[in-house]
Enzyme design. Structure first.
Site, mmCIF file in Angstrom:
data_model
loop_
_atom_site.group_PDB
_atom_site.id
_atom_site.type_symbol
_atom_site.label_atom_id
_atom_site.label_comp_id
_atom_site.label_asym_id
_atom_site.label_seq_id
_atom_site.Cartn_x
_atom_site.Cartn_y
_atom_site.Cartn_z
ATOM 1 N N CYS A 1 -2.719 -0.622 5.884
ATOM 2 C CA CYS A 1 -2.650 -2.042 5.541
ATOM 3 C C CYS A 1 -1.169 -2.377 5.349
ATOM 4 C CB CYS A 1 -3.508 -2.382 4.325
ATOM 5 S SG CYS A 1 -2.957 -1.639 2.779
ATOM 6 N N ARG A 2 -0.842 -3.350 4.523
ATOM 7 C CA ARG A 2 0.566 -3.715 4.354
ATOM 8 C C ARG A 2 1.324 -2.689 3.517
ATOM 9 N NH1 ARG A 2 4.052 -7.029 1.097
ATOM 10 N NH2 ARG A 2 5.610 -8.007 2.445
#
Length: 114
Positions: A66-67
């Protein structure tokens, strides 16, 4: 209750031919992602779980991203609980970019982490 430590790997250590599973939302994906990654947003994950199990069926490991690593940690925990070979990518796309790993964008602009 004791929980096993979550399997994780440094972004620089993900194999070039590894199956990257990106669980970010569509706008984040469009801005920049790993070329060839499987994109299944966390918000759609349960309904699209079959796509993930098909992709890892060949005995591959899913490198979940994810980020920064929070959402992917939750998804990795879920996958491991379902018997899927999955590891969380520490630091997510920010660490991937920081390690100088290649990214592509859907927009035609230079890729960046949103």
């Amino acid at each position: 209750m004791n929980f096993a430590p979550l399997p994780s790997v440094d972004a620089a250590a993900v194999p070039a031919d590894g199956l990257v599973l990106d669980v970010r939302e569509n706008d984040e994906w469009a801005a920049g992602h790993v070329e060839g990654a499987l994109h299944v947003p966390m918000s759609d994950f349960v309904s699209r779980f079959g796509e993930v199990t098909e992709a890892v069926a060949e005995g591959r490991t899913a490198y979940v991203m994810c980020r920064v690593g929070g959402r992917s940690a939750q998804v990795t925990q879920y996958l491991v609980g379902q018997g899927v070979d999955a590891v969380n990518v520490d630091g997510g796309m920010l660490a991937w970019d920081g390690a100088g790993r290649a990214m592509v964008a859907e927009t035609g602009s230079p890729a960046f982490v949103l």
